[in-house]
Design a protein around this motif. Structure first.
Motif, mmCIF file in Angstrom:
data_model
loop_
_atom_site.group_PDB
_atom_site.id
_atom_site.type_symbol
_atom_site.label_atom_id
_atom_site.label_comp_id
_atom_site.label_asym_id
_atom_site.label_seq_id
_atom_site.Cartn_x
_atom_site.Cartn_y
_atom_site.Cartn_z
ATOM 1 N N MET A 196 -19.882 -6.606 52.945
ATOM 2 C CA MET A 196 -21.174 -6.117 52.450
ATOM 3 C C MET A 196 -21.037 -5.830 50.962
ATOM 4 O O MET A 196 -20.134 -5.090 50.546
ATOM 5 C CB MET A 196 -21.636 -4.879 53.205
ATOM 6 N N VAL A 197 -21.936 -6.408 50.169
ATOM 7 C CA VAL A 197 -21.814 -6.351 48.721
ATOM 8 C C VAL A 197 -23.129 -5.918 48.095
ATOM 9 O O VAL A 197 -24.196 -5.983 48.718
ATOM 10 C CB VAL A 197 -21.403 -7.726 48.155
ATOM 11 N N ALA A 198 -23.036 -5.504 46.844
ATOM 12 C CA ALA A 198 -24.236 -5.116 46.078
ATOM 13 C C ALA A 198 -23.886 -5.142 44.603
ATOM 14 O O ALA A 198 -22.707 -5.114 44.219
ATOM 15 C CB ALA A 198 -24.712 -3.727 46.487
ATOM 16 N N SER A 199 -24.897 -5.190 43.760
ATOM 17 C CA SER A 199 -24.691 -4.960 42.330
ATOM 18 C C SER A 199 -24.963 -3.479 42.052
ATOM 19 O O SER A 199 -25.645 -2.808 42.820
ATOM 20 C CB SER A 199 -25.617 -5.842 41.494
ATOM 21 N N TYR A 200 -24.401 -2.978 40.969
ATOM 22 C CA TYR A 200 -24.619 -1.575 40.618
ATOM 23 C C TYR A 200 -24.996 -1.453 39.157
ATOM 24 O O TYR A 200 -24.672 -2.318 38.338
ATOM 25 C CB TYR A 200 -23.367 -0.731 40.914
ATOM 26 N N VAL A 201 -25.690 -0.378 38.829
ATOM 27 C CA VAL A 201 -25.881 0.031 37.444
ATOM 28 C C VAL A 201 -25.568 1.511 37.349
ATOM 29 O O VAL A 201 -25.776 2.278 38.297
ATOM 30 C CB VAL A 201 -27.321 -0.238 36.934
ATOM 31 N N LYS A 202 -25.051 1.901 36.186
ATOM 32 C CA LYS A 202 -24.893 3.318 35.860
ATOM 33 C C LYS A 202 -25.972 3.670 34.848
ATOM 34 O O LYS A 202 -26.264 2.898 33.927
ATOM 35 C CB LYS A 202 -23.505 3.588 35.282
ATOM 36 N N VAL A 203 -26.558 4.849 35.031
ATOM 37 C CA VAL A 203 -27.758 5.224 34.280
ATOM 38 C C VAL A 203 -27.553 6.583 33.607
ATOM 39 O O VAL A 203 -26.962 7.504 34.200
ATOM 40 C CB VAL A 203 -28.983 5.294 35.220
ATOM 41 N N LYS A 204 -28.048 6.708 32.392
ATOM 42 C CA LYS A 204 -28.087 8.006 31.720
ATOM 43 C C LYS A 204 -29.426 8.155 31.024
ATOM 44 O O LYS A 204 -30.146 7.170 30.815
ATOM 45 C CB LYS A 204 -26.937 8.152 30.730
ATOM 46 N N GLY A 205 -29.751 9.402 30.666
ATOM 47 C CA GLY A 205 -31.047 9.638 30.037
ATOM 48 C C GLY A 205 -32.165 9.251 30.980
ATOM 49 O O GLY A 205 -32.070 9.396 32.207
ATOM 50 N N PHE A 206 -33.252 8.746 30.403
ATOM 51 C CA PHE A 206 -34.392 8.328 31.209
ATOM 52 C C PHE A 206 -34.345 6.819 31.410
ATOM 53 O O PHE A 206 -34.718 6.044 30.528
ATOM 54 C CB PHE A 206 -35.711 8.751 30.556
ATOM 55 N N LEU A 207 -33.799 6.401 32.547
ATOM 56 C CA LEU A 207 -33.755 4.994 32.958
ATOM 57 C C LEU A 207 -32.957 4.120 31.994
ATOM 58 O O LEU A 207 -33.194 2.908 31.895
ATOM 59 C CB LEU A 207 -35.179 4.431 33.104
ATOM 60 N N GLN A 208 -31.991 4.696 31.297
ATOM 61 C CA GLN A 208 -31.185 3.921 30.359
ATOM 62 C C GLN A 208 -29.931 3.395 31.050
ATOM 63 O O GLN A 208 -28.992 4.140 31.333
ATOM 64 C CB GLN A 208 -30.793 4.765 29.140
ATOM 65 N N VAL A 209 -29.904 2.096 31.326
ATOM 66 C CA VAL A 209 -28.755 1.461 31.974
ATOM 67 C C VAL A 209 -27.686 1.187 30.920
ATOM 68 O O VAL A 209 -27.953 0.568 29.887
ATOM 69 C CB VAL A 209 -29.166 0.143 32.658
ATOM 70 N N TYR A 210 -26.450 1.684 31.159
ATOM 71 C CA TYR A 210 -25.379 1.450 30.190
ATOM 72 C C TYR A 210 -24.212 0.671 30.789
ATOM 73 O O TYR A 210 -23.282 0.294 30.071
ATOM 74 C CB TYR A 210 -24.877 2.780 29.609
ATOM 75 N N GLU A 211 -24.257 0.403 32.111
ATOM 76 C CA GLU A 211 -23.188 -0.389 32.729
ATOM 77 C C GLU A 211 -23.739 -1.129 33.934
ATOM 78 O O GLU A 211 -24.586 -0.603 34.671
ATOM 79 C CB GLU A 211 -22.023 0.499 33.157
ATOM 80 N N TYR A 212 -23.265 -2.372 34.115
ATOM 81 C CA TYR A 212 -23.683 -3.195 35.250
ATOM 82 C C TYR A 212 -22.456 -3.910 35.816
ATOM 83 O O TYR A 212 -21.569 -4.334 35.076
ATOM 84 C CB TYR A 212 -24.732 -4.214 34.799
ATOM 85 N N GLY A 213 -22.420 -3.997 37.155
ATOM 86 C CA GLY A 213 -21.289 -4.680 37.780
ATOM 87 C C GLY A 213 -21.526 -4.894 39.261
ATOM 88 O O GLY A 213 -22.654 -4.786 39.769
#
Length: 483
Positions: free
Chosen positions: A265-282
């Motif tokens: 089972m797999v998925a993509s992820y994002v890490k978020v800071k502030g208001f909806l600011q994506v700073y990492e994807y993997g």
């Protein structure tokens, strides 16, 4: 019990203790305690205040008699009542009892004809333990089945002694569902999740599982019991606490075979800071032993790579076999923007992915208007023998992100057309809708979908009690749509 009369000898007022409870003494005048026991006992009973139950209002669809959840009744002094999954409201305000009362009705696509002054509502006279029924007319094709997450799903009914077997599950609100069938179960995951004990809840995805076809009935009231992943206190917990600052959001769930034939089972992820600011994807992978997602591969980090994240394997994936017999896993939100072969090794290798150019707008049925999708999902529909989509309209009316459309296409890439509005919300958001094709039998004309009901991104300052920031399920009967 009675005791000997000594009031004359003691020179006290002619009152004396007759009955004694744990912390209560009842004093009776001499004129009464000298009467037979049956007399003053009956007098006591006459003074006891008997607690009566609330007044019950059932909201039903005038077409089929089904209960209608999420219908608001508002009094002239702005007290709000909202029907639960059974379409029920319990009214117990003392100022309304035995008094003819006007209730304004707001039903998000269900309503009542306005009177000669333009008001839309009903007059009812609440009485203790009484009952009345309000019939509302559905104004768009989709039928609202009810809420499937959050607390108090049958809260109004339970105040009336109904639905007593329903069990609360410890979740008060959750955002944007993701689903995938994995190893014989339907896996559910949600974004930020509200709980009771503090305004800040879970911010690294909550999750649950059910049987692949979790509903025993496709009619309201909906009773979906979710088996949450819980902590040592048996409370829902985070399932994707990946390294880094801020919340973790997962997307693009799939169950794929690896080179050894093991389903992952797999998925993509994002890490978020502030208001909806994506700073990492993997990319991340489910650990079957710990029942948590773990980081598998980082694909972009703003501080290291700059710019914007690459095209992501997000949205709600769909499987498709092209005309040459080749199988693909399509990622889109709603329309496919990325594809790869449906294997673990292809999914984890950015070099094997192919970017697609999704359709930007959809023509409406019977007009030249074009609708711009915001978010949504697609699925093959065996009844229509076409691909179908449900999506939120970008900048819709009357709600900017509350209008839901249905459309069809011969292939997942399109052309998508004949869009029909099927759901509306009055100044309320209903985003990230998800089709549930596996909830019905193949060839069924019934299409089920859910979305996140929230005042976020609207101008509404009043959250709907219990419903806000939760998932609401709708039913669309495709055989009732014009061809």
């Amino acid at each position: 019990m009675l005791s000997p009369d000594t009031s004359k000898e003691r020179g006290v007022l002619p009152f004396r203790k007759v009955l004694k409870g744990n912390d209560t003494e009842i004093l009776l005048p001499r004129s009464l305690y000298m009467k037979p026991v049956s007399y003053f006992t009956s007098m006591l009973l006459m003074t006891v205040s008997v607690s009566a139950g609330p007044f019950r209002i059932d909201i039903v669809d005038e077409e089929n008699g089904w209960p209608v959840p999420l219908v608001e009744l508002r009094t002239t002094h702005n007290v709000r009542f909202v029907s639960d999954n059974a379409g029920t409201i319990a009214v117990d305000l003392p100022e309304l009892m035995n008094r003819e009362t006007w209730f304004t009705i707001e039903g998000h696509g269900y309503g009542i004809a306005e009177d000669r002054f333009g008001f839309k509502g009903v007059r009812l006279t609440p009485v203790p333990d009484g009952k009345d029924t309000v019939k509302v007319k559905r104004q768009l094709p989709a039928k609202r089945l009810g809420r499937i997450t959050g607390a108090g799903i049958f809260g109004e009914s339970q105040r009336l002694g109904l639905e007593t077997d329903w069990k609360e599950q410890g979740v008060f609100g959750c955002d944007s569902v993701q689903n995938v069938v994995h190893k014989g179960k339907l896996f559910w995951a949600w974004g930020d999740t509200k709980i009771a004990k503090y305004p800040l809840g879970l911010f690294h995805m909550s999750g649950a599982s059910t049987m692949p076809r979790p509903l025993t009935s496709l009619k309201p009231p909906v009773r979906l019991q979710l088996d949450y992943f819980t902590d040592e206190k048996n409370q829902p917990r985070n399932i994707a606490k990946l390294p880094g600052e801020g919340p973790t959001w997962l997307n693009g769930f799939a169950s794929l075979p690896d080179k050894d034939g093991e389903m992952r089972m797999v998925a993509s992820y994002v890490k978020v800071k502030g208001f909806l600011q994506v700073y990492e994807y993997g990319l991340c992978v489910w650990n079957e032993e710990t029942e948590n997602f773990e980081k598998h591969l980082g694909l972009w980090n703003q501080s290291k790579d700059g710019g914007k994240p690459p095209s992501a394997s997000n949205g709600h994936p769909a499987r498709w076999t092209d005309k040459d017999g080749k199988e693909w896993l399509l990622f889109g939100d709603p329309f496919p923007h990325l594809r790869c072969e449906p294997t673990f090794e292809s999914w984890e290798n950015p070099e094997t992915r192919e970017a697609l150019d999704p359709q930007k707008s959809v023509p409406t049925r019977g007009s030249s208007d074009e609708i711009k999708p915001h978010r949504g999902s697609i699925a093959w529909n065996d009844y229509r023998k076409k691909w179908v989509t449900i999506f939120t309209q970008q900048d819709g009316e009357p709600s900017s992100l509350g209008e839901i459309w249905y459309a069809e296409a011969p292939a997942p890439s399109g052309p998508w057309g004949n869009a029909v509005k099927v759901v509306t919300h009055a100044n309320y958001t209903f985003y990230n809708p998800k089709i549930h094709p596996g909830f019905t039998n193949p060839g069924s004309p019934v299409l089920l979908f859910e979305g996140t009901y929230t005042k976020s991104f609207s101008t509404n300052q009043q959250a709907t009690p219990r419903y806000d920031y939760n998932q609401v399920l709708y039913r669309l009967d495709l055989d009732e749509l014009a061809p």
